[in-house]
Design an enzyme around this catalytic site. Sequence first.
Site, PDB file in Angstrom:
ATOM      1  N   HIS A   1      -6.952 -44.371 -42.681  1.00 22.60           N
ATOM      2  CA  HIS A   1      -7.703 -43.333 -41.952  1.00 22.60           C
ATOM      3  C   HIS A   1      -7.435 -43.262 -40.450  1.00 22.60           C
ATOM      4  CE1 HIS A   1     -10.124 -46.836 -41.296  1.00 22.60           C
ATOM      5  NE2 HIS A   1     -10.766 -46.770 -42.443  1.00 22.60           N
TER       6      HIS A   1
ATOM      7  N   PRO B   1     -22.042 -45.999 -42.103  1.00 17.90           N
ATOM      8  CA  PRO B   1     -20.983 -44.993 -41.991  1.00 17.90           C
ATOM      9  C   PRO B   1     -20.333 -44.696 -43.337  1.00 17.90           C
ATOM     10  CG  PRO B   1     -20.220 -47.101 -41.142  1.00 17.90           C
ATOM     11  CD  PRO B   1     -21.663 -47.284 -41.497  1.00 17.90           C
ATOM     12  N   GLY B   2     -19.864 -43.468 -43.515  1.00 18.75           N
ATOM     13  CA  GLY B   2     -19.125 -43.110 -44.728  1.00 18.75           C
ATOM     14  C   GLY B   2     -19.701 -41.896 -45.417  1.00 18.75           C
TER      15      GLY B   2
ATOM     16  N   ASP C   1     -11.229 -41.785 -48.561  1.00 21.97           N
ATOM     17  CA  ASP C   1     -12.174 -42.787 -48.051  1.00 21.97           C
ATOM     18  C   ASP C   1     -13.587 -42.502 -48.581  1.00 21.97           C
ATOM     19  OD1 ASP C   1     -13.239 -44.975 -46.827  1.00 21.97           O
ATOM     20  OD2 ASP C   1     -13.025 -44.238 -44.774  1.00 21.97           O
TER      21      ASP C   1
ATOM     22  N   HIS D   1     -14.306 -46.316 -52.191  1.00 24.49           N
ATOM     23  CA  HIS D   1     -15.307 -47.379 -52.325  1.00 24.49           C
ATOM     24  C   HIS D   1     -16.166 -47.034 -53.537  1.00 24.49           C
ATOM     25  CE1 HIS D   1     -14.532 -48.974 -48.193  1.00 24.49           C
ATOM     26  NE2 HIS D   1     -14.153 -47.718 -47.986  1.00 24.49           N
TER      27      HIS D   1
ATOM     28  N   HIS E   1      -7.698 -45.026 -51.346  1.00 23.09           N
ATOM     29  CA  HIS E   1      -8.774 -45.564 -50.500  1.00 23.09           C
ATOM     30  C   HIS E   1     -10.129 -45.014 -50.937  1.00 23.09           C
ATOM     31  CE1 HIS E   1     -10.065 -46.690 -46.121  1.00 23.09           C
ATOM     32  NE2 HIS E   1     -11.060 -46.836 -46.976  1.00 23.09           N
TER      33      HIS E   1
ATOM     34  N   ASN F   1     -14.922 -54.347 -49.841  1.00 21.86           N
ATOM     35  CA  ASN F   1     -16.130 -54.702 -49.068  1.00 21.86           C
ATOM     36  C   ASN F   1     -17.397 -54.451 -49.876  1.00 21.86           C
ATOM     37  OD1 ASN F   1     -15.601 -51.936 -48.940  1.00 21.86           O
ATOM     38  ND2 ASN F   1     -16.716 -51.679 -47.031  1.00 21.86           N
TER      39      ASN F   1
ATOM     40  N   HIS G   1     -23.281 -43.578 -50.099  1.00 24.49           N
ATOM     41  CA  HIS G   1     -24.533 -44.273 -49.753  1.00 24.49           C
ATOM     42  C   HIS G   1     -25.674 -43.397 -50.243  1.00 24.49           C
ATOM     43  CE1 HIS G   1     -22.449 -47.024 -47.022  1.00 24.49           C
ATOM     44  NE2 HIS G   1     -21.834 -45.988 -46.497  1.00 24.49           N
TER      45      HIS G   1
END
Length: 463
Positions: free
Chosen positions: A256, A343-344, A325, A88, A86, A120, A329
């Site tokens: 998660h 978020p993240g 996860d 990004h 998981h 995403n 950003h």
Amino acid sequence: MESSYARTAQKNLARSKKRTDTGVDFPDQSLLVKDADIWNGKDFTRGSILIEESRIKRVARSIINDGYETIDASGLKALPGLIDVHVHLRDMALAYKEDFATGTAAAAAGGFTTVLDMPNTVPPTDSASRLIEKQKVAAQKTYINVGFHAAAVSDSHDIDALASEGAFSLKLYLPKPIAPFDIRNDQTIEKMMRAAARVETPVTVHAEDITGSENTSPQERFEEAAEARSPVLETRAVDRLLRIQKSARCSVHYCHLTLRSSLMRINASARSTSEVTPHHILLSKKLLHGLGWRAWMVPPLRSEETRWSLLKSTLTGLASVIASDHAPHTIKEKDQSAIKSPPGVPGLETTLPLMLTMVNRQQMSLSLLVKLLSENPARIFGLKSKARLRKGADGDVVLVDLKKKSRIDSSNFFSKAKFSPFDGFKTQGVVNSTIVGGRVVYGEGEIVAREGSGSVLRRGFSG
Ligand SMILES: [Zn+2]
């Protein structure tokens, strides 16, 4: 040992100059990892690992050096390469946050040899053609093995096409669909799950049911925003999806999770697997007051009591997988009120040091660490030739110095996202080297491989 890395770097550089237009690597790569404590599935055995043509050729007490590139691994533990299911990695229109090179460099520095990227993105991974495009871009940049999840879509022909191009799962993001999808409709979800089951592709879910919730109006402050996304949203989503999953007879991986009760329910249900993150098991929402945006993610951090019972459940083997996860950003985007802050948090470079610290504190066994970060991820996502250090397996190895102490410092991250809720945490246990397909990618603080030297994996085609 340093000279050995310099040699590897030079060799890789020479290879990259010789590289042919087809992008096929030279098959003469061989690497001897000498005198390591090698994980044998239960314990450690002192010995050497010979990797040839990207696979493990031999594991033995001693292997005569026949002119192989060699790493002296005495004093180091050799674990099967870690797999983060998981992450990004962003790239494409979001490359300013992270790209395939920086994201997979971060992964290598964190001991991961394989990652699975979430859909995403901009554009989203919601069709076979977009999946192929992403695979092409990643092939030019990745340092490690990378595979792709796709967005859950309603059309069963699209699902067939995504599966045949090697999507590792269909991701259902319940708070807001990634591609047009009627998430309120149980029948639509069941139809999608049936189509996924037919092509033997799991569904991955973000289980937070915020539709119809009375308490999710936007909040300025992070503590209140976390409060608004209460645990009941997860409970509701897990219950709903387990029910739909059962009648669709589909494999579902729950991302998660934050509650012990979710792990219990999923554990008791067929074809269901669970995932927890380091931040949800180690941090609680009281930190939001001081850390604010640095600790803002969804699902949000929970109470101290809730995170403690999640940690205990994980340590007793109730969770299937630990995943980072990793969600980068820019600080400019993050440093805003909770309404605007995306978020993240990044996690690829903090996950293994944090878990090794728990091993050193005797809270977690190495056997559980390997299970949660390599063996179970490989089993759940069909990576059959990974997660083992024995003849015939892929030459993916992480060498760990279990005793070395360090401190988490996000300013040293390879990730573009140079912040972390774990900044300043003292850790014990560091990644010494990361080897992908017999190629040293990361060693002693440096990336020594060539951009694009990693591989794109396709589910069902990856051995
Ligand atoms: Zn995520």
